[in-house]
Scaffold this active site. Sequence first.
Site, PDB file in Angstrom:
ATOM      1  N   ARG A  32      76.871  52.384 -17.020  1.00  0.00           N
ATOM      2  CA  ARG A  32      77.459  52.571 -18.358  1.00  0.00           C
ATOM      3  C   ARG A  32      78.622  53.563 -18.343  1.00  0.00           C
ATOM      4  O   ARG A  32      79.548  53.448 -19.137  1.00  0.00           O
ATOM      5  CB  ARG A  32      76.369  53.029 -19.339  1.00  0.00           C
ATOM      6  CG  ARG A  32      76.800  53.041 -20.817  1.00  0.00           C
ATOM      7  CD  ARG A  32      75.622  53.384 -21.721  1.00  0.00           C
ATOM      8  NE  ARG A  32      75.938  53.235 -23.143  1.00  0.00           N
ATOM      9  CZ  ARG A  32      75.972  54.251 -24.013  1.00  0.00           C
ATOM     10  NH1 ARG A  32      75.713  55.484 -23.600  1.00  0.00           N
ATOM     11  NH2 ARG A  32      76.264  54.039 -25.288  1.00  0.00           N
ATOM     12  N   ILE A  58      80.873  52.036 -28.328  1.00  0.00           N
ATOM     13  CA  ILE A  58      79.972  51.370 -27.386  1.00  0.00           C
ATOM     14  C   ILE A  58      78.579  51.556 -27.971  1.00  0.00           C
ATOM     15  O   ILE A  58      78.190  52.662 -28.357  1.00  0.00           O
ATOM     16  CB  ILE A  58      80.091  51.983 -25.967  1.00  0.00           C
ATOM     17  CG1 ILE A  58      79.140  51.305 -24.988  1.00  0.00           C
ATOM     18  CG2 ILE A  58      79.876  53.488 -25.978  1.00  0.00           C
ATOM     19  CD1 ILE A  58      79.325  51.787 -23.531  1.00  0.00           C
ATOM     20  N   SER A  59      77.828  50.463 -28.083  1.00  0.00           N
ATOM     21  CA  SER A  59      76.513  50.528 -28.722  1.00  0.00           C
ATOM     22  C   SER A  59      75.564  51.430 -27.947  1.00  0.00           C
ATOM     23  O   SER A  59      75.689  51.596 -26.724  1.00  0.00           O
ATOM     24  CB  SER A  59      75.898  49.132 -28.821  1.00  0.00           C
ATOM     25  OG  SER A  59      76.617  48.329 -29.723  1.00  0.00           O
ATOM     26  N   ALA A  60      74.597  51.998 -28.663  1.00  0.00           N
ATOM     27  CA  ALA A  60      73.550  52.787 -28.013  1.00  0.00           C
ATOM     28  C   ALA A  60      72.776  51.883 -27.050  1.00  0.00           C
ATOM     29  O   ALA A  60      72.569  50.701 -27.327  1.00  0.00           O
ATOM     30  CB  ALA A  60      72.613  53.367 -29.055  1.00  0.00           C
ATOM     31  N   PRO A  61      72.340  52.428 -25.916  1.00  0.00           N
ATOM     32  CA  PRO A  61      71.615  51.610 -24.936  1.00  0.00           C
ATOM     33  C   PRO A  61      70.400  50.888 -25.513  1.00  0.00           C
ATOM     34  O   PRO A  61      70.114  49.755 -25.113  1.00  0.00           O
ATOM     35  CB  PRO A  61      71.204  52.644 -23.875  1.00  0.00           C
ATOM     36  CG  PRO A  61      72.294  53.671 -23.939  1.00  0.00           C
ATOM     37  CD  PRO A  61      72.639  53.780 -25.392  1.00  0.00           C
TER      38      PRO A  61
END
Length: 215
Positions: A32, A58-61
């Site tokens: 990431r 960027i989306s949270a994992p």
Amino acid sequence: MREDRVQMVAQLKARGIIASQEVEKAMLKVPRHLFISEDMRSLAYRDTPLAIGEGQTISAPHMVAMMAESLALINGHKVLEIGTGSGYNAAVMAELVGSEGRIITLERHGSLADKAKRSLHEAGYENVMVVVSDGSIGYALEAPYDRISVTCGAPRVPMPLLDQLQDGGVMVIPVGFLEYQSLLRVVKKGEKVLTEDLGSVMFVPLIGEKGHRPS
């Protein structure tokens, strides 16, 4: 970074967000930190969204893992992604569909598309095609798709995306207001469309002809 990634995946697994070995392996493999700016890399493996420019994130994992589990991706799938952003979600899906699968991902911001292409190349993903386009109308040139992943909030499920989904295919899409949405899992079965609400989420808006209008 590797230890941080292992710890992040272990936490997501303990919370029940990662359920399958396939998603666990993909989240462990994709770096990431390569998909965000260097000055933010110390935050790469925290479970939080991060700014990537152009007002996007960027989306949270946990959200990436949750969407990947919901899509049930397998080797050889052809996937349309709406909202390339950093390219990280496309990379996770590319791991899941393998070298025989393909990811076609649409991004309306040319600068983000260029960055995503570089990051995907650096990370070694050659089965991802990044296209600068209005994602709300999909990408008919490569249709139909086995899966469609929408990483921005739409006011409703856009009909062009439903039309481009394979019979028996699955789409995961946030639908609702600008500020918050419901994450829907949509299954196309002939003339029927089955919808399951996976819970409340907050995504940046889907802007385009069949999405929200630019402010």
